[in-house]
Design an enzyme around this catalytic site. Structure first.
Site, PDB file in Angstrom:
ATOM      1  N   GLY A  55     -10.002   1.574  -5.626  1.00  0.00           N
ATOM      2  CA  GLY A  55     -10.481   2.080  -6.910  1.00  0.00           C
ATOM      3  C   GLY A  55     -10.593   3.578  -6.987  1.00  0.00           C
ATOM      4  O   GLY A  55     -11.190   4.112  -7.919  1.00  0.00           O
ATOM      5  N   ARG A  97      -7.543   8.889   8.603  1.00  0.00           N
ATOM      6  CA  ARG A  97      -7.188   9.591   7.375  1.00  0.00           C
ATOM      7  C   ARG A  97      -5.995  10.518   7.626  1.00  0.00           C
ATOM      8  O   ARG A  97      -5.851  11.089   8.714  1.00  0.00           O
ATOM      9  CB  ARG A  97      -8.389  10.417   6.914  1.00  0.00           C
ATOM     10  CG  ARG A  97      -8.228  11.158   5.594  1.00  0.00           C
ATOM     11  CD  ARG A  97      -8.063  10.233   4.441  1.00  0.00           C
ATOM     12  NE  ARG A  97      -8.412  10.885   3.171  1.00  0.00           N
ATOM     13  CZ  ARG A  97      -7.948  10.505   1.995  1.00  0.00           C
ATOM     14  NH1 ARG A  97      -7.118   9.478   1.908  1.00  0.00           N
ATOM     15  NH2 ARG A  97      -8.331  11.115   0.885  1.00  0.00           N
ATOM     16  N   THR A 136      -4.948   3.310   2.331  1.00  0.00           N
ATOM     17  CA  THR A 136      -4.374   3.671   1.042  1.00  0.00           C
ATOM     18  C   THR A 136      -3.093   4.478   1.179  1.00  0.00           C
ATOM     19  O   THR A 136      -2.824   5.072   2.231  1.00  0.00           O
ATOM     20  CB  THR A 136      -5.401   4.494   0.227  1.00  0.00           C
ATOM     21  OG1 THR A 136      -4.887   4.754  -1.075  1.00  0.00           O
ATOM     22  CG2 THR A 136      -5.711   5.808   0.912  1.00  0.00           C
ATOM     23  N   THR A 176      -5.660   1.652  -3.776  1.00  0.00           N
ATOM     24  CA  THR A 176      -6.035   1.535  -2.378  1.00  0.00           C
ATOM     25  C   THR A 176      -6.207   0.044  -2.135  1.00  0.00           C
ATOM     26  O   THR A 176      -6.164  -0.741  -3.071  1.00  0.00           O
ATOM     27  CB  THR A 176      -7.342   2.323  -2.154  1.00  0.00           C
ATOM     28  OG1 THR A 176      -7.118   3.681  -2.507  1.00  0.00           O
ATOM     29  CG2 THR A 176      -7.855   2.240  -0.747  1.00  0.00           C
TER      30      THR A 176
END
Length: 560
Positions: A461, A94, A387, A369
């Site tokens: 989503g 991330r 993403t 994403t």
């Protein structure tokens, strides 16, 4: 006399329907992604003797070339890995907040959010994690040489590929509308005109960037000339990311969230993804209701789903954030059966609950994403969701580097202490801090039975991801749907705040909608929820069954 027009129309309908539901079976391995060329790249690595991790790296970099709306080297995400006869693990790549960030960086002098600043400005770019995540996964679990895995992506960028209809439409939109200068030029040819549908689209600058990463590994992106170029771009345009931010970035291996449901093991991401915790809590809630006795798509079924989602997302907003900054998150409690039993006690099967914005809330992701699922001959399974945040991320990039930067800083809670019923959240666990990872809804998941992966699933989503994957998993292991039917079946979404339920138009009976409204649910129709990519394994036959959501125009399951 026969009506041949109607007969031909019906045959065309069947052909169209069958193309949307194309089934892919294989024995030796499979990749399902948002682009057939990327899936092919992963399968070619499997055929050369690579394992599922090798194919994952190849697919991820190929998607950065062929699916630029979300495939990336300028973003980040999560990877779940279940090795054959081994221990499940995850890779957290991330994005991080830059060192120069602060909790109030997007507020004006009156403490109000500057509209659009946390999504549509260069300061919305987080420190990218994808290259580090793929490099760590390969270093620990890959087989083939790193440079071999980037070769398919480099060739796709250098020699080009015919522009698909979907990419042409996206590119033409950016070319003709008020997009950033970088996106206006992203799909153009040497003569300055827009690449047309079917014409070969080349990305020479991205090819050079990928060649350098292939040669230098992680350091090729986070140190040296690419890092210096990123630093210069940020300084010239008012951004925050520096060479120091890039040099300090590391992906992290974390233990997965492990839940159980009806005799199956569920492995998904821990924080800073909220997917594993929230989905496990919702599955535990469903176990209390004897859901197998409730007809699929019925009013009772949908009401139960909504109430499970409401409670899962409320806990998500109150407790979850970056584990390196929130050391006392009650993950064991939130994923326990006892917590689900307590949550189920105030479930009224005839009436909607009420979401109270004074107590809990919901930070959320962007809408665009991408997910891909991979299995190999030995039964190793990988589930990856990554993403850029919104479609095409920030829309910003250095023309000499050829890739798009994310706008992930928008996933932090931008206004400390202010939670509203419209979904704005101000809870502490997800406030901005230097080097902190923003909370995510990404939910790459592997379902196993007796130690073998039986379902590899995930979806894009944004805020809907957790619920989309939750329902697809439930469809397969509770309602015995094959993976393609599970992906196409009706989905709903409730995220606690705002207190509304979204459902896919034309997939829910109007009578059911009216019945739910009579129970106190506010129902809002939408076109599509999620874009699932899944692989199912049938141990008895030794066969993989893959499916790409029919809503993905270029998506494909490829096996061998």
């Amino acid at each position: 006399m026969k009506n041949y027009f109607l007969e031909i129309s019906f045959l065309l309908f069947l052909l169209t329907f069958s193309s949307l539901k194309a089934q892919t079976y294989a024995r030796n391995g499979m990749v399902v992604s948002d682009n057939k060329l990327a899936s092919d790249a992963g399968v070619q690595i499997l055929k050369r003797g690579g394992n599922a991790i090798d194919a994952t790296v190849a697919t991820a970099f190929a998607l950065a070339v062929t699916h630029p709306a979300a495939g990336n080297i300028g973003g980040g995400g999560f990877l779940v890995y279940l090795p054959e006869n081994g221990q499940a693990t995850t890779i957290d790549f991330r994005e991080k907040a830059p060192l120069a960030s602060s909790p109030t960086m997007f507020l004006d002098e009156n403490g109000k959010l500057v509209p659009g600043s946390n999504h549509d400005s260069i300061k919305a770019i987080g420190v990218p994690g994808t290259v580090a995540g793929m490099f760590l996964a390969h270093k620990k679990y890959g087989k083939l040489p790193w440079s071999d895995l980037l070769s398919p992506a480099i060739q796709l960028a250098k020699t080009g590929f015919p522009l698909t209809w979907a990419l042409y439409n996206e590119g033409n939109y950016h070319y003709t509308n008020n997009s950033t200068e970088f996106l206006k030029n992203y799909f153009i040819k040497d003569d300055g005109s827009m690449t047309s549908f079917g014409e070969v689209w080349k990305q020479p600058e991205l090819a050079k960037t990928l060649e350098w990463i292939a040669k230098k590994g992680q350091d090729g992106f986070y140190k040296g000339k690419i890092a210096s170029q990123i630093d210069a771009f940020m300084k010239a345009n008012g951004g925050l990311i520096t060479t120091q931010d890039l040099a300090k970035y590391q992906a992290v291996e974390r233990a997965p969230i492990h839940g159980t449901f009806n005799g199956y093991d569920i492995y998904s991401m821990p924080p800073p993804s909220s997917g594993g915790v929230t989905m496990t809590a919702m599955l535990n809630f469903i176990e209390q209701a004897n859901a197998e006795e409730i007809p699929f798509n019925s009013t009772a079924y949908t009401h139960l789903m909504i109430e499970a989602m409401r409670r899962g997302y409320a806990d998500r907003a109150e407790y979850l954030g970056d584990p390196d900054f929130n050391l006392e998150m009650p993950l064991n409690l939130l994923t326990s059966k006892d917590h689900a039993i307590a949550r189920f006690k105030n479930f009224d099967k005839n009436k909607a609950s009420v979401s109270d914005s004074t107590s809990f809330g919901h930070p959320y992701d962007g809408e665009n994403t991408t997910h891909f699922s991979v299995v190999d001959r030995e039964g190793n399974a990988v589930s990856v969701t990554y993403t850029l945040e919104q479609s095409y991320g920030s829309g910003l990039g250095d023309p000499e580097l050829g890739f798009i930067f994310n706008n992930e800083m928008g996933d932090f809670n931008a206004v400390p202490g202010e939670t509203k019923s419209n979904g704005q959240i101000g809870t502490d666990p997800n406030l901005i801090a230097p080097e902190k990872r923003m909370l995510s809804s990404m939910n790459p998941t592997i379902v196993a039975k007796d130690g073998q992966p039986v379902l590899v699933m995930g979806s894009p989503g944004g805020r809907t991801i957790i619920n989309t994957v939750f329902q697809a998993v439930l469809n397969t292991i509770l309602y015995d749907m094959p993976v393609d039917e599970s992906i196409e079946a009706m989905k709903i979404h409730h995220q606690w705040l705002p207190d509304v339920t979204y459902y896919e138009r034309n997939k829910m009976s109007p009578d059911t909608v009216r019945a739910l409204e009579a129970m106190g649910h506010e129902m809002i129709p939408v076109g599509q929820l999620g874009r699932l990519m899944g692989i199912q394994f049938f141990p008895k036959d030794g066969v993989y069954f893959g499916a790409s959501d029919s809503s993905s125009p270029d998506g494909a399951a490829v096996g061998y």
